[in-house]
Design an enzyme around this catalytic site. Structure first.
Site, PDB file in Angstrom:
ATOM      1  N   ARG A  99     -10.265  -3.877  32.620  1.00  0.00           N
ATOM      2  CA  ARG A  99      -8.833  -3.880  32.309  1.00  0.00           C
ATOM      3  C   ARG A  99      -8.638  -4.577  30.956  1.00  0.00           C
ATOM      4  O   ARG A  99      -9.317  -5.574  30.658  1.00  0.00           O
ATOM      5  CB  ARG A  99      -8.119  -4.673  33.407  1.00  0.00           C
ATOM      6  CG  ARG A  99      -6.618  -4.808  33.242  1.00  0.00           C
ATOM      7  CD  ARG A  99      -5.936  -3.542  33.549  1.00  0.00           C
ATOM      8  NE  ARG A  99      -4.510  -3.697  33.847  1.00  0.00           N
ATOM      9  CZ  ARG A  99      -3.683  -2.657  33.840  1.00  0.00           C
ATOM     10  NH1 ARG A  99      -4.114  -1.441  33.562  1.00  0.00           N
ATOM     11  NH2 ARG A  99      -2.413  -2.820  34.139  1.00  0.00           N
ATOM     12  N   THR A 397      -2.377   7.989  32.924  1.00  0.00           N
ATOM     13  CA  THR A 397      -3.735   7.562  33.288  1.00  0.00           C
ATOM     14  C   THR A 397      -4.565   8.770  33.727  1.00  0.00           C
ATOM     15  O   THR A 397      -4.041   9.872  33.839  1.00  0.00           O
ATOM     16  CB  THR A 397      -3.679   6.496  34.426  1.00  0.00           C
ATOM     17  OG1 THR A 397      -2.898   5.384  33.989  1.00  0.00           O
ATOM     18  CG2 THR A 397      -5.006   6.006  34.917  1.00  0.00           C
ATOM     19  N   THR A 415      -7.293   4.354  31.598  1.00  0.00           N
ATOM     20  CA  THR A 415      -5.945   4.596  31.080  1.00  0.00           C
ATOM     21  C   THR A 415      -5.742   4.033  29.688  1.00  0.00           C
ATOM     22  O   THR A 415      -6.529   3.189  29.232  1.00  0.00           O
ATOM     23  CB  THR A 415      -4.918   3.921  32.034  1.00  0.00           C
ATOM     24  OG1 THR A 415      -3.609   4.345  31.698  1.00  0.00           O
ATOM     25  CG2 THR A 415      -4.968   2.413  31.962  1.00  0.00           C
ATOM     26  N   GLU A 436      -0.929  -1.437  27.190  1.00  0.00           N
ATOM     27  CA  GLU A 436      -1.069  -2.038  28.526  1.00  0.00           C
ATOM     28  C   GLU A 436      -0.282  -3.339  28.702  1.00  0.00           C
ATOM     29  O   GLU A 436      -0.001  -3.752  29.832  1.00  0.00           O
ATOM     30  CB  GLU A 436      -2.554  -2.290  28.824  1.00  0.00           C
ATOM     31  CG  GLU A 436      -2.953  -2.028  30.252  1.00  0.00           C
ATOM     32  CD  GLU A 436      -2.872  -0.548  30.615  1.00  0.00           C
ATOM     33  OE1 GLU A 436      -2.183  -0.230  31.588  1.00  0.00           O
ATOM     34  OE2 GLU A 436      -3.487   0.280  29.931  1.00  0.00           O
ATOM     35  N   ASP A 439       2.508  -3.502  31.109  1.00  0.00           N
ATOM     36  CA  ASP A 439       2.293  -3.602  32.561  1.00  0.00           C
ATOM     37  C   ASP A 439       2.515  -5.040  33.060  1.00  0.00           C
ATOM     38  O   ASP A 439       2.453  -5.302  34.263  1.00  0.00           O
ATOM     39  CB  ASP A 439       0.885  -3.124  32.949  1.00  0.00           C
ATOM     40  CG  ASP A 439       0.878  -1.652  33.379  1.00  0.00           C
ATOM     41  OD1 ASP A 439       1.956  -1.022  33.368  1.00  0.00           O
ATOM     42  OD2 ASP A 439      -0.194  -1.143  33.735  1.00  0.00           O
ATOM     43  N   SER A 458      -2.363  -4.034  37.603  1.00  0.00           N
ATOM     44  CA  SER A 458      -2.491  -2.574  37.582  1.00  0.00           C
ATOM     45  C   SER A 458      -2.195  -2.008  38.964  1.00  0.00           C
ATOM     46  O   SER A 458      -2.120  -2.755  39.958  1.00  0.00           O
ATOM     47  CB  SER A 458      -3.920  -2.217  37.173  1.00  0.00           C
ATOM     48  OG  SER A 458      -4.170  -0.840  37.352  1.00  0.00           O
ATOM     49  N   SER A 459      -2.041  -0.673  39.015  1.00  0.00           N
ATOM     50  CA  SER A 459      -1.942   0.026  40.307  1.00  0.00           C
ATOM     51  C   SER A 459      -3.143   0.930  40.542  1.00  0.00           C
ATOM     52  O   SER A 459      -3.169   1.667  41.527  1.00  0.00           O
ATOM     53  CB  SER A 459      -0.687   0.898  40.328  1.00  0.00           C
ATOM     54  OG  SER A 459       0.445   0.109  40.160  1.00  0.00           O
ATOM     55  N   GLY A 479      -1.082   7.948  37.557  1.00  0.00           N
ATOM     56  CA  GLY A 479       0.333   7.972  37.927  1.00  0.00           C
ATOM     57  C   GLY A 479       1.005   6.608  37.950  1.00  0.00           C
ATOM     58  O   GLY A 479       2.013   6.453  38.646  1.00  0.00           O
ATOM     59  N   GLY A 480       0.474   5.587  37.245  1.00  0.00           N
ATOM     60  CA  GLY A 480       1.109   4.272  37.262  1.00  0.00           C
ATOM     61  C   GLY A 480       1.267   3.791  38.692  1.00  0.00           C
ATOM     62  O   GLY A 480       0.364   3.936  39.516  1.00  0.00           O
TER      63      GLY A 480
HETATM   64  N1  GLY Z   1      -1.271   1.426  33.470  1.00  0.00           N
HETATM   65  C1  GLY Z   1      -1.304   1.942  34.780  1.00  0.00           C
HETATM   66  C2  GLY Z   1      -1.882   1.004  35.762  1.00  0.00           C
HETATM   67  O1  GLY Z   1      -2.630   0.141  35.384  1.00  0.00           O
HETATM   68  O2  GLY Z   1      -1.616   1.076  36.921  1.00  0.00           O
END
Ligand code: GLY
Length: 582
Positions: A99, A397, A415, A436, A439, A458-459, A479-480
């Site tokens: 990340r 993503t 992503t 990022e 987020d 993140s998701s 899809g976030g």
């Molecule tokens: N940027 C999308 C996620 O990290 O969930």
């Protein structure tokens, strides 16, 4: 740094129009290795590496590098991600967290102006939204620890695609047009993705010599080529002085050479929970994906979903996700900065208590977070404040799945955050920088507030399921925040509703994330399924767009595999197996 004339030449890339290639196949069954991605070229790159004797990790990096060429608005070396790896010989799963992290200059008030949260759109299209990219470091860790091939070998297929070009799909053309305003704020991005100010035509061949060069440098010198030296200096420069078009002003960021040189990926233990006889293995923090999905599944285990009318079962799935999102939003953030009550949130006893907040009959209102601390079984974790204000979350993503003939598996989500990330292509190197940092939740106090070195929550949810100790399936999606609902819904479709994986993936998606309105996809409103849910009190968000683009592999008891991609979303995905059953 390269000369401006050379950068311009490298960036001018759209050349001629050729017919589109053959139709992609979103489902493939057989033996040996398998791959499912959203890009035909990426799946072919993975297959080329498997056929040369590479393992699933080698093939996953090859596919990911190719996605950086063909799906650059979703992913690439300017971003970060989470790779989950099953090592068949050791029968264990590890995860590589790469990340993006906040630059050292970031403070909790970085996205506050005059006591208010900074405007999201102007923050996205700026140097200030760029986190330290983690992808190349993640690939390095994955290859050097668990792969069998070198960077040079696995990047070769992607270099071929970037150099020779690929035909622009309708999806690519549409995304270029939809993100034109942001991308054309930056001269390097305009030059790479637009010709005479227009998005590339369907079928035009798009080359990316700058990215081919970046990959060649990484192939020759390893990850250092990205984190130190000329490429690193080009990144720092693009963040500090974004290459804006005349008359455009954007906020600069401060991402230093030291931020890049010091970036590290983390090898993290996965999260494990159980669901109806399966062991579900998920991504740990700083992704909230594994925890939210695990908590929702624990809640659903209290109901016999398959005995219920479909609308009631779908309603319960959405209520479970509503509750899980309330908890995710309140408690979860980078575990190196925040003691999140993970054990409590994933305990079956907590699920039993929390289930009492679920309305089995009707769509409920927004809910508050539960209290997992009595179930935490870890006194070192103190009470944390609950969410103050939450940011809107974007939804892009990419996800890919690969397995090899030895039984190793990779589930990989990565992503650059929004479509086209920050909008800034690094001049001379052909990749978009992430946004990022958006987020993070801008206004504290909140566990997910920006801090120097911290990774935004993140998701992303690369997921693997095992039965009797053997791999059963793997699934993930972009899809976030909708990643969580897509993966949850696909698991429920497959396990509870008994759908084959292609049907589980192609089913209409619904995303309930503790909001008054539920997100749906084009074509859903007015359907019998929609009307049945409306009778239970559901109201649909007027923002209607495709949700996710999942990829999966199913491992059958007879040793065969089925790779599954999307049959209709994101322009149809690509599934391949080494030895086809047909
Ligand atoms: N940027 C999308 C996620 O990290 O969930």
């Amino acid at each position: 740094m390269s000369h401006p004339a050379r950068r311009f030449a490298l960036a001018c890339t759209i050349v001629l129009i050729i017919p589109l290639g053959h139709a992609r196949t979103p489902v493939a069954s057989g033996t040996g290795g398998a791959v499912a991605t959203i890009s035909e070229q990426a799946s072919q790159s993975a297959m080329a590496i498997l056929n040369k004797g590479g393992n699933a990790v080698d093939a996953a990096v090859a596919a990911a590098a190719t996605l950086g060429v063909t799906d650059p608005y979703s992913c690439g070396i300017g971003g970060g991600g989470f790779m989950m790896i099953y090592l068949a010989k050791d029968k264990r799963v590890i995860t590589v967290d790469h990340r993006e992290s906040a630059p050292g200059s970031v403070s909790p008030s970085v996205f506050q102006e005059n006591g208010k949260d900074s405007d999201l759109d102007t923050t996205i299209a700026s140097g200030a939204s760029v986190g330290v990219p983690g992808t190349v470091r993640g690939w390095h860790e994955a290859l050097s620890r668990y792969g069998t091939m070198s960077f040079k070998q696995v990047l070769a297929p992607a270099i071929g695609v970037a150099s020779k070009g690929f035909p622009v799909s309708e999806n690519f053309r549409r995304l270029s047009a939809e993100n034109q305003k942001k991308l054309q704020m930056f001269t390097s991005s305009s030059a790479l993705y637009f010709k005479d100010g227009k998005p590339p035509a369907l079928g035009a061949v798009l080359k990316n010599p700058g990215l081919a060069r970046a990959y060649r440098d990484i192939g020759a010198q390893g990850q250092k080529a990205f984190y130190q030296g000329p490429m690193a200096r080009a990144i720092v420069e693009a963040v500090a002085r974004p290459p804006v078009a005349p008359g455009v002003r954007v906020r600069a960021g401060t991402l230093s050479m030291a931020d890049l040189a010091n970036y590290e990926a983390r090898i993290r233990q996965p999260l494990k929970t159980t669901y109806r006889g399966y062991e579900i293995v998920g991504m740990p923090l700083p992704s909230s994906g594994g925890i939210a999905i695990g908590e929702a599944l624990n809640l659903l285990e209290g109901y016999k979903l398959k005995a219920l009318p479909r609308a009631s079962a779908e309603h319960l799935t959405m209520e479970a996700s509503r509750l899980a999102f309330a908890d995710r939003n309140a408690y979860l953030a980078d575990p190196e900065y925040v003691d999140a009550p993970v054990a409590g949130l994933l305990s079956k006893e907590y699920a039993a208590r929390r289930r009492t907040a679920m309305n089995a009959e009707r769509a409920g209102p927004k809910v508050l977070a539960g209290d997992p601390y009595p179930f935490q079984n870890d006194p070192s974790v103190p009470q944390r404040p609950q969410a103050a204000r939450l940011m809107a979350e974007n939804a892009h993503t990419t996800h890919l799945a690969v397995s090899d003939k030895e039984g190793n598996i990779v589930a990989y989500t990565f992503t650059i955050e929004s479509w086209g990330g920050s909008g800034i292509v690094v001049p001379g190197y052909g990749f978009l920088l992430n946004n990022e940092m958006t987020d993070f939740d801008f206004g504290g106090p909140h566990p997910n507030v920006p801090e120097a070195g911290k990774r935004p929550r993140s998701s992303m949810a690369p997921t693997m399921a095992f039965k009797n100790g053997k791999p059963a399936f793997t699934v993930g999606s972009p899809g976030g925040a909708t990643i969580i609902t897509t993966v949850l819904q696909t698991i429920v479709n497959y396990i509870d509703f008994g759908m084959p994986m292609d049907k589980a993936i192609n089913a209409a998606r619904l995303s309930q994330r503790n909001d008054a309105l539920t997100e749906t996809e084009p074509g859903f409103a007015g359907s019998a399924q929609a009307l049945a849910l409306e009778k239970l009190g559901y109201k649909w968000n007027p923002k209607i767009e495709e949700i996710g683009a999942a990829n999966a592999i199913v491992f059958h008891a007879d040793g065969t595999v089925t790779a599954v991609s999307e049959g209709k979303r994101h322009g149809v995905g690509s599934a391949l197996v080494q030895k086809s059953a047909h």
